[in-house]
Design a protein around this motif. Structure first.
Motif, mmCIF file in Angstrom:
data_model
loop_
_atom_site.group_PDB
_atom_site.id
_atom_site.type_symbol
_atom_site.label_atom_id
_atom_site.label_comp_id
_atom_site.label_asym_id
_atom_site.label_seq_id
_atom_site.Cartn_x
_atom_site.Cartn_y
_atom_site.Cartn_z
ATOM 1 N N ILE A 48 0.838 -1.201 0.000
ATOM 2 C CA ILE A 48 0.000 0.000 0.000
ATOM 3 C C ILE A 48 0.877 1.258 0.000
ATOM 4 C CG2 ILE A 48 -1.670 1.333 1.371
ATOM 5 C CD1 ILE A 48 -2.922 -0.988 -0.178
ATOM 6 N N TYR A 49 1.991 1.193 0.703
ATOM 7 C CA TYR A 49 2.894 2.354 0.697
ATOM 8 C C TYR A 49 3.480 2.566 -0.698
ATOM 9 C CZ TYR A 49 6.706 5.527 1.746
ATOM 10 O OH TYR A 49 7.554 6.598 1.741
ATOM 11 N N ARG A 50 3.870 1.473 -1.361
ATOM 12 C CA ARG A 50 4.389 1.605 -2.739
ATOM 13 C C ARG A 50 3.325 2.215 -3.647
ATOM 14 N NH1 ARG A 50 6.061 -3.561 -6.339
ATOM 15 N NH2 ARG A 50 3.895 -4.059 -5.906
ATOM 16 N N LEU A 51 2.098 1.741 -3.494
ATOM 17 C CA LEU A 51 0.994 2.257 -4.303
ATOM 18 C C LEU A 51 0.801 3.762 -4.078
ATOM 19 C CD1 LEU A 51 -1.774 1.969 -5.890
ATOM 20 C CD2 LEU A 51 -2.793 1.415 -3.696
ATOM 21 N N THR A 52 0.734 4.174 -2.820
ATOM 22 C CA THR A 52 0.486 5.593 -2.548
ATOM 23 C C THR A 52 1.693 6.448 -2.930
ATOM 24 O OG1 THR A 52 1.172 5.322 -0.231
ATOM 25 C CG2 THR A 52 -1.185 5.119 -0.705
ATOM 26 N N GLN A 57 4.174 10.443 -5.423
ATOM 27 C CA GLN A 57 5.592 10.789 -5.571
ATOM 28 C C GLN A 57 6.041 11.745 -4.479
ATOM 29 O OE1 GLN A 57 8.006 9.523 -7.863
ATOM 30 N NE2 GLN A 57 6.384 8.000 -7.947
ATOM 31 N N ASN A 58 5.462 11.594 -3.309
ATOM 32 C CA ASN A 58 5.830 12.446 -2.177
ATOM 33 C C ASN A 58 5.782 11.583 -0.921
ATOM 34 O OD1 ASN A 58 4.839 14.196 0.249
ATOM 35 N ND2 ASN A 58 5.749 15.665 -1.173
ATOM 36 N N ARG A 59 6.909 11.542 -0.217
ATOM 37 C CA ARG A 59 7.028 10.623 0.920
ATOM 38 C C ARG A 59 5.991 10.915 2.012
ATOM 39 N NH1 ARG A 59 11.667 7.625 1.960
ATOM 40 N NH2 ARG A 59 12.686 8.842 0.339
ATOM 41 N N GLU A 60 5.860 12.208 2.331
ATOM 42 C CA GLU A 60 4.947 12.586 3.413
ATOM 43 C C GLU A 60 3.492 12.263 3.051
ATOM 44 O OE1 GLU A 60 3.596 16.651 5.689
ATOM 45 O OE2 GLU A 60 5.499 16.656 4.603
ATOM 46 N N ASP A 61 3.114 12.598 1.802
ATOM 47 C CA ASP A 61 1.743 12.308 1.356
ATOM 48 C C ASP A 61 1.492 10.806 1.339
ATOM 49 O OD1 ASP A 61 1.188 14.945 1.096
ATOM 50 O OD2 ASP A 61 1.307 15.000 -1.095
ATOM 51 N N ALA A 62 2.502 10.062 0.902
ATOM 52 C CA ALA A 62 2.340 8.602 0.825
ATOM 53 C C ALA A 62 2.166 8.010 2.224
ATOM 54 C CB ALA A 62 3.541 7.979 0.123
ATOM 55 N N GLN A 63 2.921 8.521 3.177
ATOM 56 C CA GLN A 63 2.792 8.035 4.556
ATOM 57 C C GLN A 63 1.396 8.340 5.101
ATOM 58 O OE1 GLN A 63 5.954 9.459 7.059
ATOM 59 N NE2 GLN A 63 7.554 8.502 5.835
ATOM 60 N N ALA A 65 -1.331 8.965 3.379
ATOM 61 C CA ALA A 65 -2.354 8.218 2.631
ATOM 62 C C ALA A 65 -2.385 6.752 3.067
ATOM 63 C CB ALA A 65 -2.082 8.317 1.127
ATOM 64 N N THR A 66 -1.217 6.185 3.335
ATOM 65 C CA THR A 66 -1.159 4.789 3.798
ATOM 66 C C THR A 66 -1.856 4.652 5.145
ATOM 67 O OG1 THR A 66 0.929 4.435 2.636
ATOM 68 C CG2 THR A 66 0.423 2.915 4.436
ATOM 69 N N GLN A 67 -1.518 5.547 6.042
ATOM 70 C CA GLN A 67 -2.131 5.495 7.377
ATOM 71 C C GLN A 67 -3.649 5.693 7.288
ATOM 72 O OE1 GLN A 67 -0.072 7.612 10.580
ATOM 73 N NE2 GLN A 67 -2.031 8.518 11.142
ATOM 74 N N ASP A 68 -4.060 6.695 6.517
ATOM 75 C CA ASP A 68 -5.496 6.975 6.396
ATOM 76 C C ASP A 68 -6.236 5.808 5.740
ATOM 77 O OD1 ASP A 68 -4.976 9.375 7.549
ATOM 78 O OD2 ASP A 68 -5.120 10.557 5.702
ATOM 79 N N ALA A 69 -5.584 5.164 4.781
ATOM 80 C CA ALA A 69 -6.239 4.037 4.098
ATOM 81 C C ALA A 69 -6.508 2.894 5.070
ATOM 82 C CB ALA A 69 -5.368 3.557 2.933
ATOM 83 N N PRO B 65 7.830 -4.751 -3.472
ATOM 84 C CA PRO B 65 7.928 -3.432 -2.822
ATOM 85 C C PRO B 65 9.031 -3.452 -1.774
ATOM 86 C CG PRO B 65 6.023 -4.638 -1.995
ATOM 87 C CD PRO B 65 6.603 -5.457 -3.105
ATOM 88 N N VAL B 66 9.702 -2.332 -1.642
ATOM 89 C CA VAL B 66 10.742 -2.276 -0.604
ATOM 90 C C VAL B 66 10.054 -2.237 0.759
ATOM 91 C CG1 VAL B 66 12.455 -1.141 -2.054
ATOM 92 C CG2 VAL B 66 10.847 0.239 -0.759
ATOM 93 N N PRO B 67 10.693 -2.775 1.793
ATOM 94 C CA PRO B 67 10.069 -2.736 3.118
ATOM 95 C C PRO B 67 9.785 -1.300 3.531
ATOM 96 C CG PRO B 67 12.002 -4.150 3.121
ATOM 97 C CD PRO B 67 11.994 -3.440 1.802
ATOM 98 N N LEU B 68 8.744 -1.156 4.347
ATOM 99 C CA LEU B 68 8.361 0.167 4.829
ATOM 100 C C LEU B 68 9.497 0.792 5.633
ATOM 101 C CD1 LEU B 68 5.452 0.905 4.192
ATOM 102 C CD2 LEU B 68 4.877 0.512 6.586
ATOM 103 N N PRO B 69 9.743 2.093 5.483
ATOM 104 C CA PRO B 69 10.726 2.739 6.366
ATOM 105 C C PRO B 69 10.311 2.530 7.828
ATOM 106 C CG PRO B 69 9.995 4.246 4.641
ATOM 107 C CD PRO B 69 9.128 3.031 4.547
ATOM 108 N N GLN B 70 11.301 2.256 8.679
ATOM 109 C CA GLN B 70 10.988 1.949 10.084
ATOM 110 C C GLN B 70 10.204 3.077 10.750
ATOM 111 O OE1 GLN B 70 11.570 -1.082 11.418
ATOM 112 N NE2 GLN B 70 10.268 -0.338 13.087
ATOM 113 N N GLU B 71 10.586 4.311 10.385
ATOM 114 C CA GLU B 71 9.903 5.474 10.973
ATOM 115 C C GLU B 71 8.409 5.437 10.646
ATOM 116 O OE1 GLU B 71 11.294 9.104 9.257
ATOM 117 O OE2 GLU B 71 9.671 10.263 10.136
#
Lengths: 218, 89
Positions: A48-52, A57-63, A65-69, B65-71
């Motif tokens: 899901i993180y790879r998908l988001t 293409q933004n780490r913060e948005d992907a994080q 979006a993953t959490q919210d999903a 997919p690469v593993p999730l960052p630990q943070e």
């Protein structure tokens, strides 16, 4: 209770295939077992993180979006009817979350009704053979870098369709529904995405071989 | 595409792109599949285009997919635990 709808033991679930196992975890999570839901999170978080990330293409948005999903999927778990795989249902939620983030950050880049371009410009005059297993001839780390960079270089309209159709393996119709596009538009974007990515990999497998594709195209 | 152009019943070098995705996805009718196969059997450039596009899809599709960052993993699990347990209490 019949044998078919009796809850299976954890041991039985662990012997089952991934889809059956997923169904058991979902059933247990719906019944209130948080550990089962946490197992689903653990199982799918990287995908899901790879998908988001591939969409935003933004780490913060992907994080976010993953959490919210995952949170939304848990919140709406009682509504999940089981007529598709849980993962497919989760993907739909994650795509919507990621698209909202992308639209908020870059509203001009994700116009869904943009004109469809032809793909003729993405076919070189002479095409070189890659051999039977080209990906095994390069270092995996290098390949991963090239794959990530190639996806990032695609325009969002193409990147998102490729992600949903070829990586998440949604149907053309499902992709069209999710993105509010026509089926021909999805097909056109998928063709263009595939040809652009083919061109990117061609450079890797031929070490910068001649290409008729302009650099600016990628 | 490269010369000389090969022409089949329906599929040729110019219109192969129209059928490429449906051909690779197995969504073409049998007659058109046969046309595409006949064409790429005789046209090396088109055969390579189909082959390398198919390999492109396969390579992306099977990439893990690469593993999730630990943070992120820590943050995600903390947030979920907080929200999920709150929702159940």
């Amino acid at each position: 209770m019949s044998t078919t709808d009796r809850p299976r033991s954890a041991a039985a679930a662990s012997r089952a295939g991934p889809v059956d196992d997923e169904a058991s975890l979902v059933a247990a999570a719906k019944a209130g077992d948080l550990r089962s839901f946490e197992e689903l999170v653990h199982r799918y978080e990287a995908r899901i993180y790879r998908l988001t990330y591939n969409i935003t293409q933004n780490r913060e948005d992907a994080q976010d979006a993953t959490q919210d999903a995952f949170l939304k999927s848990y919140q709406h778990l009682p509504d999940f009817q089981g007529d598709s795989r849980f993962y497919t249902w989760l993907v739909r939620i994650a795509v919507n979350e990621a698209l909202m983030k992308l639209r908020r950050r870059r509203p001009q880049e994700i116009s869904l009704d943009e004109s469809i371009q032809t793909a003729d410009d993405l076919v070189p005059r002479e095409i070189e053979d890659w051999g039977p297993k080209p990906d095994q001839r390069v270092e995996q780390s290098e390949l991963q870098t090239v794959l990530a960079r190639s996806i990032a270089q695609l325009e969002p309209a193409y990147r998102i369709v490729f992600q949903l159709r070829d990586i998440e393996e949604l149907s053309t119709e499902e992709t069209a529904r999710l993105l509010g596009l026509s089926v021909p538009a999805v097909k056109s974007r998928l063709l263009r995405a595939r040809l652009k990515l083919r061109q990117s990999l061609d450079r890797l497998f031929h070490g910068g071989a001649r290409s008729d594709l302009q650099e600016s195209e990628l | 595409m490269g010369a000389p152009e090969v022409t089949c019943k329906k599929v040729n070098c110019k219109n192969l792109l129209n059928e490429l995705c449906d051909f690779l996805d197995g969504e073409l009718d049998a007659a058109t599949v046969e046309d595409v196969k006949q064409h790429i059997g005789r046209c090396e450039d088109c055969r390579l285009l189909v082959d390398t596009t198919r390999k492109t899809i396969e390579i992306f599709c099977k990439s893990e997919p690469v593993p999730l960052p630990q943070e992120l993993r820590d943050r995600l699990h903390q947030a979920l635990e907080q929200r999920l347990r709150g929702a159940r209490s």
